[in-house]
Motif scaffolding. Sequence first.
Motif, mmCIF file in Angstrom:
data_model
loop_
_atom_site.group_PDB
_atom_site.id
_atom_site.type_symbol
_atom_site.label_atom_id
_atom_site.label_comp_id
_atom_site.label_asym_id
_atom_site.label_seq_id
_atom_site.Cartn_x
_atom_site.Cartn_y
_atom_site.Cartn_z
ATOM 1 N N ASN A 147 -16.253 1.889 -8.268
ATOM 2 C CA ASN A 147 -16.949 2.027 -6.983
ATOM 3 C C ASN A 147 -15.999 2.385 -5.844
ATOM 4 O OD1 ASN A 147 -19.457 -0.587 -7.482
ATOM 5 N ND2 ASN A 147 -19.471 1.557 -8.063
ATOM 6 N N VAL A 148 -16.510 3.156 -4.887
ATOM 7 C CA VAL A 148 -15.744 3.518 -3.690
ATOM 8 C C VAL A 148 -16.386 2.957 -2.423
ATOM 9 C CG1 VAL A 148 -14.817 5.621 -4.724
ATOM 10 C CG2 VAL A 148 -16.968 5.722 -3.449
ATOM 11 N N ARG A 149 -17.615 2.468 -2.532
ATOM 12 C CA ARG A 149 -18.303 1.924 -1.370
ATOM 13 C C ARG A 149 -19.281 0.851 -1.808
ATOM 14 N NH1 ARG A 149 -18.174 3.517 3.629
ATOM 15 N NH2 ARG A 149 -17.103 5.423 2.987
ATOM 16 N N CYS A 150 -19.330 -0.227 -1.041
ATOM 17 C CA CYS A 150 -20.275 -1.305 -1.346
ATOM 18 C C CYS A 150 -21.684 -0.842 -0.982
ATOM 19 C CB CYS A 150 -19.910 -2.567 -0.571
ATOM 20 S SG CYS A 150 -21.088 -3.919 -0.783
ATOM 21 N N GLU A 151 -22.607 -0.979 -1.918
ATOM 22 C CA GLU A 151 -23.975 -0.531 -1.680
ATOM 23 C C GLU A 151 -24.722 -1.436 -0.688
ATOM 24 O OE1 GLU A 151 -25.271 2.246 -2.707
ATOM 25 O OE2 GLU A 151 -23.448 2.809 -3.786
ATOM 26 N N ARG A 152 -24.241 -2.652 -0.503
ATOM 27 C CA ARG A 152 -24.933 -3.576 0.416
ATOM 28 C C ARG A 152 -24.423 -3.444 1.838
ATOM 29 N NH1 ARG A 152 -24.773 -9.807 -1.053
ATOM 30 N NH2 ARG A 152 -26.466 -9.204 -2.478
ATOM 31 N N CYS A 153 -23.114 -3.578 2.052
ATOM 32 C CA CYS A 153 -22.579 -3.579 3.422
ATOM 33 C C CYS A 153 -21.859 -2.285 3.790
ATOM 34 C CB CYS A 153 -21.647 -4.768 3.629
ATOM 35 S SG CYS A 153 -20.070 -4.660 2.741
ATOM 36 N N GLU A 154 -21.733 -1.366 2.818
ATOM 37 C CA GLU A 154 -21.128 -0.047 3.027
ATOM 38 C C GLU A 154 -19.633 -0.102 3.338
ATOM 39 O OE1 GLU A 154 -23.385 2.224 5.825
ATOM 40 O OE2 GLU A 154 -25.094 2.408 4.457
ATOM 41 N N SER A 155 -18.976 -1.187 2.997
ATOM 42 C CA SER A 155 -17.527 -1.247 3.166
ATOM 43 C C SER A 155 -16.838 -0.295 2.198
ATOM 44 C CB SER A 155 -17.018 -2.664 2.890
ATOM 45 O OG SER A 155 -17.451 -3.566 3.869
ATOM 46 N N LEU A 156 -15.737 0.296 2.654
ATOM 47 C CA LEU A 156 -14.907 1.080 1.760
ATOM 48 C C LEU A 156 -14.323 0.143 0.707
ATOM 49 C CD1 LEU A 156 -13.399 4.024 1.538
ATOM 50 C CD2 LEU A 156 -11.431 2.673 2.279
ATOM 51 N N LEU A 157 -14.323 0.589 -0.539
ATOM 52 C CA LEU A 157 -13.729 -0.174 -1.643
ATOM 53 C C LEU A 157 -12.577 0.615 -2.239
ATOM 54 C CD1 LEU A 157 -16.983 -1.302 -3.514
ATOM 55 C CD2 LEU A 157 -15.658 -2.638 -1.863
ATOM 56 N N GLY A 158 -11.600 -0.090 -2.730
ATOM 57 C CA GLY A 158 -10.479 0.559 -3.395
ATOM 58 C C GLY A 158 -9.764 -0.418 -4.305
ATOM 59 N N TYR A 159 -9.144 0.117 -5.340
ATOM 60 C CA TYR A 159 -8.410 -0.725 -6.289
ATOM 61 C C TYR A 159 -6.968 -0.872 -5.818
ATOM 62 C CZ TYR A 159 -6.541 -2.546 -10.675
ATOM 63 O OH TYR A 159 -5.929 -3.329 -11.631
ATOM 64 N N MET A 191 -12.462 -5.606 -18.995
ATOM 65 C CA MET A 191 -12.583 -5.351 -17.560
ATOM 66 C C MET A 191 -13.308 -6.530 -16.903
ATOM 67 S SD MET A 191 -11.978 -3.292 -15.063
ATOM 68 C CE MET A 191 -11.465 -1.807 -15.951
ATOM 69 N N LYS A 192 -12.657 -7.153 -15.943
ATOM 70 C CA LYS A 192 -13.272 -8.296 -15.281
ATOM 71 C C LYS A 192 -14.275 -7.833 -14.234
ATOM 72 C CE LYS A 192 -9.440 -8.705 -11.984
ATOM 73 N NZ LYS A 192 -8.303 -9.559 -11.568
ATOM 74 N N THR A 193 -15.013 -8.770 -13.698
ATOM 75 C CA THR A 193 -15.975 -8.458 -12.640
ATOM 76 C C THR A 193 -15.269 -8.457 -11.290
ATOM 77 O OG1 THR A 193 -16.553 -10.798 -12.493
ATOM 78 C CG2 THR A 193 -17.936 -9.407 -13.887
ATOM 79 N N PHE A 194 -15.821 -7.692 -10.362
ATOM 80 C CA PHE A 194 -15.276 -7.600 -9.008
ATOM 81 C C PHE A 194 -16.409 -7.803 -8.003
ATOM 82 C CE2 PHE A 194 -12.769 -4.731 -11.704
ATOM 83 C CZ PHE A 194 -11.502 -5.249 -11.534
ATOM 84 N N HIS A 195 -16.035 -8.231 -6.800
ATOM 85 C CA HIS A 195 -17.022 -8.454 -5.735
ATOM 86 C C HIS A 195 -16.487 -7.902 -4.420
ATOM 87 C CE1 HIS A 195 -18.188 -11.485 -8.741
ATOM 88 N NE2 HIS A 195 -19.412 -11.357 -8.251
ATOM 89 N N CYS A 196 -17.380 -7.447 -3.581
ATOM 90 C CA CYS A 196 -17.014 -7.015 -2.233
ATOM 91 C C CYS A 196 -16.528 -8.226 -1.448
ATOM 92 C CB CYS A 196 -18.228 -6.383 -1.543
ATOM 93 S SG CYS A 196 -17.961 -5.996 0.200
ATOM 94 N N ASN A 197 -15.384 -8.089 -0.802
ATOM 95 C CA ASN A 197 -14.820 -9.209 -0.043
ATOM 96 C C ASN A 197 -15.519 -9.447 1.288
ATOM 97 O OD1 ASN A 197 -11.877 -7.614 -1.061
ATOM 98 N ND2 ASN A 197 -12.680 -9.445 -2.061
ATOM 99 N N ARG A 198 -16.382 -8.525 1.675
ATOM 100 C CA ARG A 198 -17.100 -8.701 2.940
ATOM 101 C C ARG A 198 -18.461 -9.368 2.721
ATOM 102 N NH1 ARG A 198 -16.866 -3.855 6.709
ATOM 103 N NH2 ARG A 198 -15.278 -5.119 7.776
ATOM 104 N N CYS A 199 -19.189 -8.973 1.674
ATOM 105 C CA CYS A 199 -20.551 -9.488 1.500
ATOM 106 C C CYS A 199 -20.793 -10.130 0.139
ATOM 107 C CB CYS A 199 -21.570 -8.379 1.739
ATOM 108 S SG CYS A 199 -21.595 -7.116 0.441
ATOM 109 N N SER A 200 -19.784 -10.164 -0.723
ATOM 110 C CA SER A 200 -19.860 -10.784 -2.054
ATOM 111 C C SER A 200 -20.752 -10.038 -3.037
ATOM 112 C CB SER A 200 -20.333 -12.239 -1.943
ATOM 113 O OG SER A 200 -19.437 -13.004 -1.170
ATOM 114 N N GLN A 201 -21.146 -8.821 -2.715
ATOM 115 C CA GLN A 201 -21.932 -8.016 -3.640
ATOM 116 C C GLN A 201 -21.111 -7.705 -4.893
ATOM 117 O OE1 GLN A 201 -24.963 -6.985 -3.763
ATOM 118 N NE2 GLN A 201 -25.054 -5.139 -5.001
#
Length: 377
Positions: A17-29, A1-11
């Motif tokens: 995950n379903v939500r970024c803990e830093r910027c609260e963006s919705l996440l989805g695969y 399993m590779k690593t993933f990052h939020c496209n809005r804040c790079s967290q």
Amino acid sequence: MKTFHCNRCSQLVFFENVRCERCESLLGYVPELAEISAFEDAGEGRWRSLHPGANSALFRQCHNYAVENVCNWMIAADSPDTLCRACQLTRTIPNLATPDNRFYWYRLETAKRRLLYTLAALGLDVPSRQADPEHGLAFEFLEDGGDGSRVVTGHDNGLITLNIAEADDAHREKVRTAMGEPYRTLLGHFRHETGHYYFSQLVENNPRWLEPYRELFGDERADYGEALDAYYRDGAPADWQASSISAYATTHPWEDWAETWAHYMLIVDVLDTATSYGLALLPDDPTEPTLTDRTPVEDASFENLMKRWFPLTYALNSLNRSLGIADGYPFTLAPRVVDKLRFVHRVIAAASDRSQPLQGSAAVAPPPADAHTARLR
């Protein structure tokens, strides 16, 4: 399993995950990208992907994401589907009126999606029963009946049944201890049972592989019921570790293949994760195991995988012992077992279309019908 990052804040984010803990963006695969994406609300139940590879495309949440909270996969906004590609494979869900069953369902779906990620990365994504009624894969998540009837985890012609009790950690550990197993996980169940499915797809009716398979694993035409009875009556041979990855693998050639397949999936998944995180072993003592190779697992030779695997498991077990817990990798790979793992690698490499890793290969024949309690998890 590779690593993933939020496209809005790079967290740094994770596959589940379903939500970024830093910027609260919705996440989805997004399975077409094999990536976790951040999304912004586009209205009317649509979400705009912020992933650069999506070109601002619009998506919808899978019904089991938006409503049931057991999924995090996305569907193209113009798709007629209500369920994502992963959830379409589940034919029967647990009875949600029963306490804890929704939690067990979530755990089952989470493990299943991890399996599908690895299969897709290896070019072995599979069709659903909706896409291929005759040969597609389907899952049923069932529980024991109040009348004493028992659900047996097993595989039958592309239908994989899992007893949802396996999603209960306490129950699974109790069974693991009673069976004398060193390792039993929910993800391992999925790996094992899909091994049966792929045996029929890739080996059973393929002249290229059938005879080499029989030379390594034995003749699968041996009576399965008699073999199972003999195993539970007499146990595994005393020297089983010299030729098999687990005691249960000695039951029958079908089980030997499924256990070996599951173990190969384990190796690939763990190495993929270590590679993605840039994990390296650089000991001060040059005689100790080192690890610097970061070849993607889908491009690696079998020899490359094994060369990296042994140092990694040495470090993993050493870390676990420092924590005061059991070895994370309680296995010994004898030369005969390595030969079997190499065979699985060759079969997958021959069947995979690495240029289109998400398209999946068509099934070639229905798998053998069997009902059994899978053991190595």
